[in-house]
Scaffold this motif. Structure first.
Motif: not given
Length: 297
Positions: A145, A195-196, A199-200, A216, A218
């Motif tokens: 992602s 964005v979380g 999360s990517v 954002w 990981r």
């Protein structure tokens, strides 16, 4: 020949078009008669003094589409009359591509696209090479992602399309009004805000958000910026880097092929005569440009 330059720093009004000698290509170089050359944020940075160089004339322009006009010794496969595109990199150079002629290394040149004209082709070299070389830094594999910030911009738009072609799941970050455009480029998800966190797998930060965008990614992921040496420091095992775009005729030829195949979409916002270079800079400074402003000698 005429060329757009700055000899002092400031707003769009410091851009002037001067008469200067036409250079002869040295060994391993070609001269291109410029048909079109796009205006990029880097040019605005040169104009305003962001990169230094006070006290000397600085040329503007990195991208060029045109026709080979002369070939130096060992000029490679290029012949007079070839229609080409090229990247002429460098922030502090006496002349750039915003001119009637430009001399570049033969290895920086690729045959022009067949499916678009010179004005559209001139939007390709800097922005698409920046996008693909930034993706190289991220080392993504299919199924991972990616968030692309500034996804409606020139670099971001190419990055979205190139990443989707790699089989990567792309989230585009842009203004709310740009959702239709960003999704049309292939982004599976669209975000106009945050964005979380974590999360990517990776972020390609074309909007230069810096540390907020890094958050954002990981743990152990990757971040690529588009301003050399300006990336945030590594945290949580995230690899951080920034692309320093380089001329690469072979890679540019691949990008041209993707234009001709309909994979990459060139976008022209507006054209200006070379003599109106200062007006083009003023339009860029207004903001809200979708696509590139292009100068035509």
């Amino acid at each position: 020949m005429r060329a757009a330059v700055v000899s002092r720093f400031g707003g769009p009004e410091v851009v002037e078009v001067v008469e200067t000698a036409v250079r002869e290509p040295a060994a391993g170089q070609v001269r291109i008669k410029v048909a079109a050359a796009s205006l990029n944020p880097a040019d605005a940075g040169v104009r305003s003094g962001v990169f230094g160089g006070a006290g000397r004339q600085l040329g503007l322009g990195w991208d060029v589409a045109g026709t080979v006009d002369a070939v130096g010794d060992a000029g490679g496969a290029w012949s007079v009359g070839d229609e080409v595109v090229a990247l002429d990199p460098g922030l502090l150079k006496p002349l750039g591509t915003h001119a009637e002629y430009v001399v570049v290394d033969s290895g920086a040149v690729a045959a022009a696209p067949r499916t678009v004209g010179a004005v559209a082709a001139a939007t390709l070299p800097l922005n698409a090479l920046t996008a693909v070389q930034a993706l190289d830094l991220l080392e993504l594999v299919p199924g991972q992602s990616l968030v692309v910030t500034g996804a409606a911009g020139a670099v971001g738009g190419y990055a979205v399309q190139l990443a989707v072609r790699l089989g990567v799941s792309v989230t585009g970050v842009a203004r709310e009004g740009d959702e239709e455009l960003v999704r049309s480029l292939g982004a599976g998800e669209f975000v106009s805000g945050e964005v979380g966190a974590g999360s990517v797998d990776a972020v390609l930060d074309a909007a230069v958000l810096g540390e907020p965008a890094l958050a954002w990614v990981r743990d152990g992921g990757a971040y690529a910026g588009v301003i050399p040496q300006a990336q945030p420091g590594s945290v949580r095992g995230v690899r951080t880097g920034a692309v320093e775009v380089s001329a690469d005729g072979g890679r540019l030829a691949e990008l041209v092929r993707l234009v001709d195949e309909g994979v990459l979409t060139t976008r022209v916002a507006e054209t200006f005569a070379l003599d109106d270079a200062a007006k083009a800079h003023a339009r860029l400074a207004e903001g809200g440009v979708r696509g590139r402003l292009v100068l035509v000698p």
